[in-house]
Design a protein around this motif. Structure first.
Motif, PDB file in Angstrom:
ATOM      1  N   ARG A  29       0.829  -1.213   0.000  1.00  0.00           N
ATOM      2  CA  ARG A  29       0.000   0.000   0.000  1.00  0.00           C
ATOM      3  C   ARG A  29       0.864   1.265   0.000  1.00  0.00           C
ATOM      4  O   ARG A  29       0.507   2.263  -0.623  1.00  0.00           O
ATOM      5  CB  ARG A  29      -0.965  -0.017   1.186  1.00  0.00           C
ATOM      6  CG  ARG A  29      -2.105  -1.020   1.002  1.00  0.00           C
ATOM      7  CD  ARG A  29      -3.158  -0.891   2.080  1.00  0.00           C
ATOM      8  NE  ARG A  29      -4.315  -1.733   1.812  1.00  0.00           N
ATOM      9  CZ  ARG A  29      -5.348  -1.378   1.056  1.00  0.00           C
ATOM     10  NH1 ARG A  29      -5.357  -0.184   0.475  1.00  0.00           N
ATOM     11  NH2 ARG A  29      -6.368  -2.194   0.872  1.00  0.00           N
ATOM     12  N   VAL A  30       1.991   1.218   0.695  1.00  0.00           N
ATOM     13  CA  VAL A  30       2.895   2.374   0.665  1.00  0.00           C
ATOM     14  C   VAL A  30       3.420   2.575  -0.760  1.00  0.00           C
ATOM     15  O   VAL A  30       3.537   3.707  -1.242  1.00  0.00           O
ATOM     16  CB  VAL A  30       4.055   2.201   1.665  1.00  0.00           C
ATOM     17  CG1 VAL A  30       5.048   3.363   1.542  1.00  0.00           C
ATOM     18  CG2 VAL A  30       3.528   2.125   3.100  1.00  0.00           C
ATOM     19  N   TRP A  31       3.723   1.491  -1.448  1.00  0.00           N
ATOM     20  CA  TRP A  31       4.152   1.579  -2.852  1.00  0.00           C
ATOM     21  C   TRP A  31       3.076   2.266  -3.693  1.00  0.00           C
ATOM     22  O   TRP A  31       3.364   3.156  -4.500  1.00  0.00           O
ATOM     23  CB  TRP A  31       4.433   0.175  -3.388  1.00  0.00           C
ATOM     24  CG  TRP A  31       4.840   0.142  -4.835  1.00  0.00           C
ATOM     25  CD1 TRP A  31       4.023   0.165  -5.930  1.00  0.00           C
ATOM     26  CD2 TRP A  31       6.182   0.099  -5.351  1.00  0.00           C
ATOM     27  NE1 TRP A  31       4.755   0.125  -7.091  1.00  0.00           N
ATOM     28  CE2 TRP A  31       6.086   0.085  -6.765  1.00  0.00           C
ATOM     29  CE3 TRP A  31       7.443   0.051  -4.762  1.00  0.00           C
ATOM     30  CZ2 TRP A  31       7.210   0.034  -7.592  1.00  0.00           C
ATOM     31  CZ3 TRP A  31       8.566  -0.003  -5.583  1.00  0.00           C
ATOM     32  CH2 TRP A  31       8.439  -0.007  -6.978  1.00  0.00           C
ATOM     33  N   GLN A  32       1.833   1.850  -3.492  1.00  0.00           N
ATOM     34  CA  GLN A  32       0.725   2.429  -4.257  1.00  0.00           C
ATOM     35  C   GLN A  32       0.551   3.921  -3.953  1.00  0.00           C
ATOM     36  O   GLN A  32       0.181   4.703  -4.833  1.00  0.00           O
ATOM     37  CB  GLN A  32      -0.561   1.651  -3.964  1.00  0.00           C
ATOM     38  CG  GLN A  32      -0.540   0.245  -4.553  1.00  0.00           C
ATOM     39  CD  GLN A  32      -1.547  -0.694  -3.918  1.00  0.00           C
ATOM     40  OE1 GLN A  32      -2.258  -0.321  -2.975  1.00  0.00           O
ATOM     41  NE2 GLN A  32      -1.614  -1.919  -4.414  1.00  0.00           N
ATOM     42  N   ILE A  33       0.830   4.313  -2.717  1.00  0.00           N
ATOM     43  CA  ILE A  33       0.791   5.744  -2.376  1.00  0.00           C
ATOM     44  C   ILE A  33       1.878   6.490  -3.141  1.00  0.00           C
ATOM     45  O   ILE A  33       1.637   7.557  -3.721  1.00  0.00           O
ATOM     46  CB  ILE A  33       0.973   5.951  -0.854  1.00  0.00           C
ATOM     47  CG1 ILE A  33      -0.214   5.377  -0.079  1.00  0.00           C
ATOM     48  CG2 ILE A  33       1.138   7.442  -0.532  1.00  0.00           C
ATOM     49  CD1 ILE A  33       0.006   5.308   1.423  1.00  0.00           C
ATOM     50  N   LEU A  34       3.077   5.932  -3.165  1.00  0.00           N
ATOM     51  CA  LEU A  34       4.188   6.583  -3.869  1.00  0.00           C
ATOM     52  C   LEU A  34       3.881   6.781  -5.350  1.00  0.00           C
ATOM     53  O   LEU A  34       4.300   7.773  -5.950  1.00  0.00           O
ATOM     54  CB  LEU A  34       5.472   5.761  -3.717  1.00  0.00           C
ATOM     55  CG  LEU A  34       6.295   5.954  -2.446  1.00  0.00           C
ATOM     56  CD1 LEU A  34       7.554   5.099  -2.509  1.00  0.00           C
ATOM     57  CD2 LEU A  34       6.672   7.417  -2.229  1.00  0.00           C
ATOM     58  N   GLU A  35       3.146   5.841  -5.935  1.00  0.00           N
ATOM     59  CA  GLU A  35       2.792   5.964  -7.352  1.00  0.00           C
ATOM     60  C   GLU A  35       1.951   7.208  -7.617  1.00  0.00           C
ATOM     61  O   GLU A  35       1.930   7.724  -8.733  1.00  0.00           O
ATOM     62  CB  GLU A  35       2.026   4.717  -7.808  1.00  0.00           C
ATOM     63  CG  GLU A  35       2.888   3.466  -7.903  1.00  0.00           C
ATOM     64  CD  GLU A  35       2.096   2.251  -8.357  1.00  0.00           C
ATOM     65  OE1 GLU A  35       2.641   1.463  -9.153  1.00  0.00           O
ATOM     66  OE2 GLU A  35       0.937   2.085  -7.913  1.00  0.00           O
ATOM     67  N   ARG A  36       1.268   7.701  -6.595  1.00  0.00           N
ATOM     68  CA  ARG A  36       0.374   8.853  -6.757  1.00  0.00           C
ATOM     69  C   ARG A  36       0.883  10.079  -5.995  1.00  0.00           C
ATOM     70  O   ARG A  36       0.123  11.011  -5.735  1.00  0.00           O
ATOM     71  CB  ARG A  36      -1.024   8.478  -6.232  1.00  0.00           C
ATOM     72  CG  ARG A  36      -1.596   7.185  -6.826  1.00  0.00           C
ATOM     73  CD  ARG A  36      -2.459   7.438  -8.017  1.00  0.00           C
ATOM     74  NE  ARG A  36      -3.704   8.073  -7.628  1.00  0.00           N
ATOM     75  CZ  ARG A  36      -4.754   7.420  -7.111  1.00  0.00           C
ATOM     76  NH1 ARG A  36      -4.699   6.113  -6.911  1.00  0.00           N
ATOM     77  NH2 ARG A  36      -5.855   8.072  -6.815  1.00  0.00           N
ATOM     78  N   THR A  37       2.156  10.046  -5.637  1.00  0.00           N
ATOM     79  CA  THR A  37       2.727  11.118  -4.814  1.00  0.00           C
ATOM     80  C   THR A  37       4.078  11.500  -5.403  1.00  0.00           C
ATOM     81  O   THR A  37       5.116  10.968  -5.003  1.00  0.00           O
ATOM     82  CB  THR A  37       2.895  10.627  -3.353  1.00  0.00           C
ATOM     83  OG1 THR A  37       1.681  10.028  -2.918  1.00  0.00           O
ATOM     84  CG2 THR A  37       3.244  11.763  -2.420  1.00  0.00           C
TER      85      THR A  37
END
Length: 286
Positions: free
Chosen positions: A138-146
């Motif tokens: 989930r942290v990876w997925q946040i980074l994709e949008r940040t």
């Protein structure tokens, strides 16, 4: 079950990372140099032995833990003794027999039972550095949008080159996330940050048209959520407190749960950033 890293050292102080097998003599030297006293060094030496035994026999007790931070485990055990003592002075962990220390460790590693206050749960899980299932993905997925990355406790986790150099599922990325969280001092605050990251991920998942324009400063988001929490409490006639103890005591779910305040803080920041038009947006003109 394989762990790449164990850390030794006193809670709240510099830790020594052990990533390769070392001789007992070297480990003893590290313990005595990092534990600032014989009592702590002896206790951590005992715990290293007990932890090795538990990993061999019941590795599932370490579920959700990527690093074994022995000093933080000691802190979890101290929290447990305080919980058991109630209003009485807690038992001195340094006076306990090795068998009692082992049993206390086993008790602490058990998933948190119902009936515990939320601050106690957060103190224990935060001290153990335990994370929910799928947390690092989930942290990876946040980074994709940040595009400008994530900041917490002064440590920056950048979007790039992180996403280009690593993959979502590799251990190095998970360890990088842990390194980003390692300077958080309070276990209960660490757990709130973990909850916040889960909230951010869910919000982004449900709102594919949104992304963060600026760095996501997790400390700022927690501060804003806590400010909102205080405002609601003061409107209900409750005394305003500067420390976050009441926030830590509040369950995540529910209309006045911590997750609702964290979600609101996340949405406010998101709506101040870029909104990507969806191809299915009925308001867009092709």
């Amino acid at each position: 079950m394989k762990y790449l890293k164990v850390t030794l050292g006193l809670f709240g102080h510099e830790e020594e990372v052990i990533s390769n097998p070392l001789s007992p003599g070297v480990i003893k030297g590290i313990l005595y140099s990092k534990c600032y006293g014989e009592r702590e060094a002896v206790l951590q030496q005992e715990l290293v032995i007990h932890i090795g035994w538990i990993i061999s026999n019941t590795p599932e007790l370490f579920s959700g833990m990527l690093k074994i931070r022995v000093g933080w485990i000691v802190q979890a055990m101290k929290h447990e003794l305080e919980i058991r003592a109630g209003d009485m002075p807690p038992q001195d962990i340094y006076q306990m027999s090795p068998s009692d220390v082992k049993q206390l460790l086993l008790d602490v590693l058990q998933p948190q039972q119902h009936g515990r206050s939320w601050i106690n749960r957060r103190q224990i899980d935060g001290s153990l550095n335990r994370t929910p299932h799928g947390f690092y993905d989930r942290v990876w997925q946040i980074l994709e949008r940040t595009c400008n990355g994530i900041v917490v406790a002064g440590i920056h986790l950048p979007q790039q080159p992180t996403l280009s150099d690593m993959t979502m599922y590799e251990m190095n990325f998970s360890l990088l996330v842990e390194d980003t969280l390692k300077d958080i001092v309070l276990p209960e605050y660490r757990q709130i940050v973990v909850e916040l990251l889960m909230v951010v991920s869910i919000v982004l998942e449900r709102n594919p048209e949104l992304e963060f324009l600026e760095k996501v400063d997790l400390d700022v988001l927690v501060k804003e959520a806590f400010h909102d929490f205080q405002k609601d409490r003061s409107q209900e006639g409750m005394k305003k407190q500067d420390d976050m103890e009441e926030f830590y005591k509040t369950p995540p779910m529910g209309r006045r749960g911590t997750s609702s305040y964290l979600t609101k803080a996340v949405m406010i920041q998101l709506l101040q950033g870029d909104v990507k038009p969806s191809k299915d947006d009925p308001c867009s003109v092709s």
